[in-house]
Structures are given as C-alpha cells and as structure tokens.
Design a protein around this motif. Structure first.
Motif, PDB file in Angstrom:
ATOM      1  N   ILE A   1       4.238  10.693   4.633  1.00 39.16           N
ATOM      2  CA  ILE A   1       4.142   9.177   3.920  1.00 39.16           C
ATOM      3  C   ILE A   1       2.746   9.084   3.227  1.00 39.16           C
ATOM      4  N   VAL A   2       2.490   8.788   2.087  1.00 33.27           N
ATOM      5  CA  VAL A   2       1.232   8.497   1.420  1.00 33.27           C
ATOM      6  C   VAL A   2       0.852   6.936   1.360  1.00 33.27           C
ATOM      7  N   TRP A   3      -0.015   6.262   1.925  1.00 33.10           N
ATOM      8  CA  TRP A   3      -0.527   5.024   1.764  1.00 33.10           C
ATOM      9  C   TRP A   3      -1.742   4.938   1.135  1.00 33.10           C
ATOM     10  N   GLU A   4      -1.980   3.727   0.443  1.00 29.03           N
ATOM     11  CA  GLU A   4      -3.215   3.516  -0.441  1.00 29.03           C
ATOM     12  C   GLU A   4      -4.340   3.880   0.532  1.00 29.03           C
TER      13      GLU A   4
ATOM     14  N   GLY B   1       0.852  -1.093   0.110  1.00 28.61           N
ATOM     15  CA  GLY B   1       0.138  -0.099   0.057  1.00 28.61           C
ATOM     16  C   GLY B   1       0.788   1.312  -0.002  1.00 28.61           C
ATOM     17  N   PHE B   2       2.077   1.045   0.002  1.00 28.87           N
ATOM     18  CA  PHE B   2       3.020   2.387   0.029  1.00 28.87           C
ATOM     19  C   PHE B   2       3.062   3.251  -1.492  1.00 28.87           C
ATOM     20  N   LYS B   3       2.771   4.246  -1.507  1.00 30.42           N
ATOM     21  CA  LYS B   3       2.766   5.212  -2.439  1.00 30.42           C
ATOM     22  C   LYS B   3       3.871   6.082  -2.659  1.00 30.42           C
TER      23      LYS B   3
ATOM     24  N   ALA C   1      -1.165  -1.283   9.013  1.00 33.09           N
ATOM     25  CA  ALA C   1      -0.487  -2.559   9.049  1.00 33.09           C
ATOM     26  C   ALA C   1       1.133  -2.436   8.661  1.00 33.09           C
ATOM     27  N   ALA C   2       1.456  -1.266   8.092  1.00 28.43           N
ATOM     28  CA  ALA C   2       2.735  -0.863   7.490  1.00 28.43           C
ATOM     29  C   ALA C   2       3.495  -0.408   8.951  1.00 28.43           C
ATOM     30  N   SER C   3       2.620   0.552   9.622  1.00 28.43           N
ATOM     31  CA  SER C   3       3.325   0.917  10.845  1.00 28.43           C
ATOM     32  C   SER C   3       3.497  -0.180  11.928  1.00 28.43           C
TER      33      SER C   3
END
Length: 113
Positions: A67-70, A48-50, A77-79
């Motif tokens: 940071i931009v996530w989908e 989901g990383f953008k 979840a990334a955190s």
C-alpha cells in the motif's frame, strides 16, 4: 480478477505499507480472495491513500499487500483507523495473526529497468 498494477505510481516521499500474512487454515481460497478485495473499499477512503496492490503465492499460501500512502503520518493514521473499522476487523479476524508481518517503510534506494 485482474486489475492494474499500481506500485509504479509511487514517488520517493511516499510511505510504503507492506503486510505479509496467511489466513487461518479454515478459510478457503475463495473467501481469502473476497476478504482481500473487501479491504479495497476500506483502504481507499483513508486520507493520504495512493494505491494498493496485493499478491498471492501458490507456493506457500502467503499474501503480500503493498500500500502506498502520501506520507508516513497518513500511513500511521490510516492504520489506527483500520483498527476501528468493522469491515477491516472482519477481515483481520480471518488472518492467522501469528504469521503476520506489518510495517511501514520509506524508500532508501533502488534501480530502474
């Protein structure tokens, strides 16, 4: 070290992770720059990383990460995954945790130039 500004790649459905931090007083500026750059390799592999941009204020010694996530689920979840990643934890260990602000945001308004 200059790279492209990525923030304009975002859309209204994305989740925005904004982190404000300072490094510990014993971490020199060169080590701070290296630490911030080292997080790129960790963050960009997350689902989901953008995009990721980070900024430094010479006025007060603070860093801001954008940071931009989908979506919000990807951001959260990334955190959680970062807290299990040795490379990320090495950087986090250099940060003054008492000054850190970490939050996820969803777009609510704005104005275009």
């Amino acid at each position: 070290m200059h790279t492209t500004l990525n923030a304009t790649a975002a859309n209204l459905n994305n989740s925005f992770e904004i982190i404000a931090l300072q490094f510990r007083a014993d971490v020199d500026f060169a080590a701070q720059e290296t630490a911030m750059a080292n997080l790129n390799a960790v963050v960009q592999t997350a689902e989901g990383f953008k995009s990721r941009d980070y900024y430094y204020s010479e006025e007060n010694g603070h860093w801001i990460e954008f940071i931009v996530w989908e979506d919000d689920a990807s951001a959260k979840a990334a955190s959680a995954a970062m807290m299990q990643n040795e490379d990320a934890l090495a950087v986090f260990g250099l940060v003054d945790q008492t000054t850190m602000l970490f939050s996820h945001y969803q777009h609510k308004g704005g104005i275009a130039a």
